[in-house]
Enzyme design. Structure first.
Site, PDB file in Angstrom:
ATOM      1  N   PRO A   9      -0.516  -2.938  10.927  1.00  0.00           N
ATOM      2  CG  PRO A   9       1.463  -2.181  11.910  1.00  0.00           C
ATOM      3  CD  PRO A   9       0.877  -3.357  11.161  1.00  0.00           C
ATOM      4  CG  ASN A  10      -1.077   2.587  12.466  1.00  0.00           C
ATOM      5  OD1 ASN A  10      -1.734   2.824  13.476  1.00  0.00           O
ATOM      6  ND2 ASN A  10       0.242   2.437  12.493  1.00  0.00           N
ATOM      7  NE  ARG A  17      -1.484   5.306   8.429  1.00  0.00           N
ATOM      8  CZ  ARG A  17      -0.713   4.303   8.071  1.00  0.00           C
ATOM      9  NH1 ARG A  17      -1.251   3.218   7.532  1.00  0.00           N
ATOM     10  NH2 ARG A  17       0.578   4.351   8.248  1.00  0.00           N
ATOM     11  CE1 TYR A  22      -0.080   4.512   3.370  1.00  0.00           C
ATOM     12  CE2 TYR A  22      -0.490   6.178   5.060  1.00  0.00           C
ATOM     13  CZ  TYR A  22       0.343   5.251   4.472  1.00  0.00           C
ATOM     14  OH  TYR A  22       1.606   5.046   4.982  1.00  0.00           O
ATOM     15  CG  ASN A  71       0.083  -2.979   3.277  1.00  0.00           C
ATOM     16  OD1 ASN A  71       1.151  -2.790   3.846  1.00  0.00           O
ATOM     17  ND2 ASN A  71      -0.621  -2.001   2.743  1.00  0.00           N
ATOM     18  CB  ALA A  74       4.846   0.420  10.530  1.00  0.00           C
ATOM     19  CD  GLU A  95       6.989  -6.164   0.496  1.00  0.00           C
ATOM     20  OE1 GLU A  95       7.854  -6.943   0.040  1.00  0.00           O
ATOM     21  OE2 GLU A  95       7.262  -5.097   1.063  1.00  0.00           O
ATOM     22  CG  HIS A  97       4.090  -1.664   0.651  1.00  0.00           C
ATOM     23  ND1 HIS A  97       3.918  -1.763   2.015  1.00  0.00           N
ATOM     24  CD2 HIS A  97       5.070  -2.532   0.324  1.00  0.00           C
ATOM     25  CE1 HIS A  97       4.783  -2.639   2.488  1.00  0.00           C
ATOM     26  NE2 HIS A  97       5.487  -3.135   1.483  1.00  0.00           N
ATOM     27  NE  ARG A 104       5.164   7.427   2.457  1.00  0.00           N
ATOM     28  CZ  ARG A 104       4.325   6.861   3.345  1.00  0.00           C
ATOM     29  NH1 ARG A 104       3.811   5.672   3.079  1.00  0.00           N
ATOM     30  NH2 ARG A 104       4.019   7.481   4.463  1.00  0.00           N
TER      31      ARG A 104
HETATM   32  C1  DQA Z   1       2.313   1.067   3.743  1.00  0.00           C
HETATM   33  C2  DQA Z   1       3.680   1.759   3.719  1.00  0.00           C
HETATM   34  C3  DQA Z   1       4.362   1.648   5.071  1.00  0.00           C
HETATM   35  O1  DQA Z   1       5.618   2.288   5.043  1.00  0.00           O
HETATM   36  C4  DQA Z   1       3.510   2.292   6.146  1.00  0.00           C
HETATM   37  O2  DQA Z   1       4.097   2.117   7.405  1.00  0.00           O
HETATM   38  C5  DQA Z   1       2.101   1.830   6.138  1.00  0.00           C
HETATM   39  C6  DQA Z   1       1.433   1.594   4.853  1.00  0.00           C
HETATM   40  C7  DQA Z   1       1.555   1.264   2.408  1.00  0.00           C
HETATM   41  O3  DQA Z   1       0.648   0.493   2.175  1.00  0.00           O
HETATM   42  O4  DQA Z   1       1.859   2.181   1.650  1.00  0.00           O
HETATM   43  O5  DQA Z   1       1.454   1.740   7.178  1.00  0.00           O
HETATM   44  O6  DQA Z   1       2.520  -0.318   3.913  1.00  0.00           O
END
Ligand code: DQA
Length: 138
Positions: A9-10, A17, A22, A71, A74, A95, A97, A104
């Site tokens: 998501p997002n 964003r 990011y 990835n 959230a 995995e 990120h 964070r």
């Molecule tokens: C994320 C880190 C997560 O905590 C966050 O909710 C994201 C992006 C990252 O790629 O840094 O949406 O996965």
């Protein structure tokens, strides 16, 4: 070699964003660069904001593809279901990120993906995805 990047998501909002966290690049632009860089890899990209769609995609390709770069965004910090899907499939999952989640908020320090994943790469910006793909090549 068939590898899929699955974004949660997002992450469809990359570029607009929180660019200070990011970066300013859209994932589509970055993905074109990845396809150019890894010409010998059949690279696919899937993004969803919906937990069940992410689980269905992992199930669908998780017994035939050579690698999954995940990835879960959230959902990383909340989803037992995605963690179980990673555990269930035979395709290795890395995995990924973009940000260093350990630097964070505390809720981002928990991951339901890390234990069943083959490896974890975080904190290198979008380069985290490059590194994950490279990890499947050696
Ligand atoms: C994320 C880190 C997560 O905590 C966050 O909710 C994201 C992006 C990252 O790629 O840094 O949406 O996965």
């Amino acid at each position: 070699m068939r590898i899929i990047i699955i974004n949660g998501p997002n992450l469809n909002l990359l570029g607009k964003r929180e660019p200070e966290v990011y970066g300013a690049e859209t994932f589509e632009d970055y993905f074109s660069k990845l396809q150019f860089k890894f010409k010998d890899v059949e690279l696919e990209y899937f993004q969803s904001n919906i937990e069940g769609e992410l689980i269905s995609k992992i199930q669908e390709i998780g017994f035939t593809y050579d690698g999954i770069v995940l990835n879960a965004a959230a959902y990383t910090h909340t989803s037992v279901g995605i963690g179980d899907a990673v555990k269930a499939v035979t395709t290795p999952v890395i995995e990924v990120h973009i940000s260093n989640t350990h630097r964070r908020e505390e809720f981002r320090h928990v991951s339901y993906i890390s234990a069943p994943a083959s490896g974890v790469i975080l904190g290198f910006g979008l380069k985290s995805y490059d590194l994950a793909i490279e990890s499947f090549l050696f």
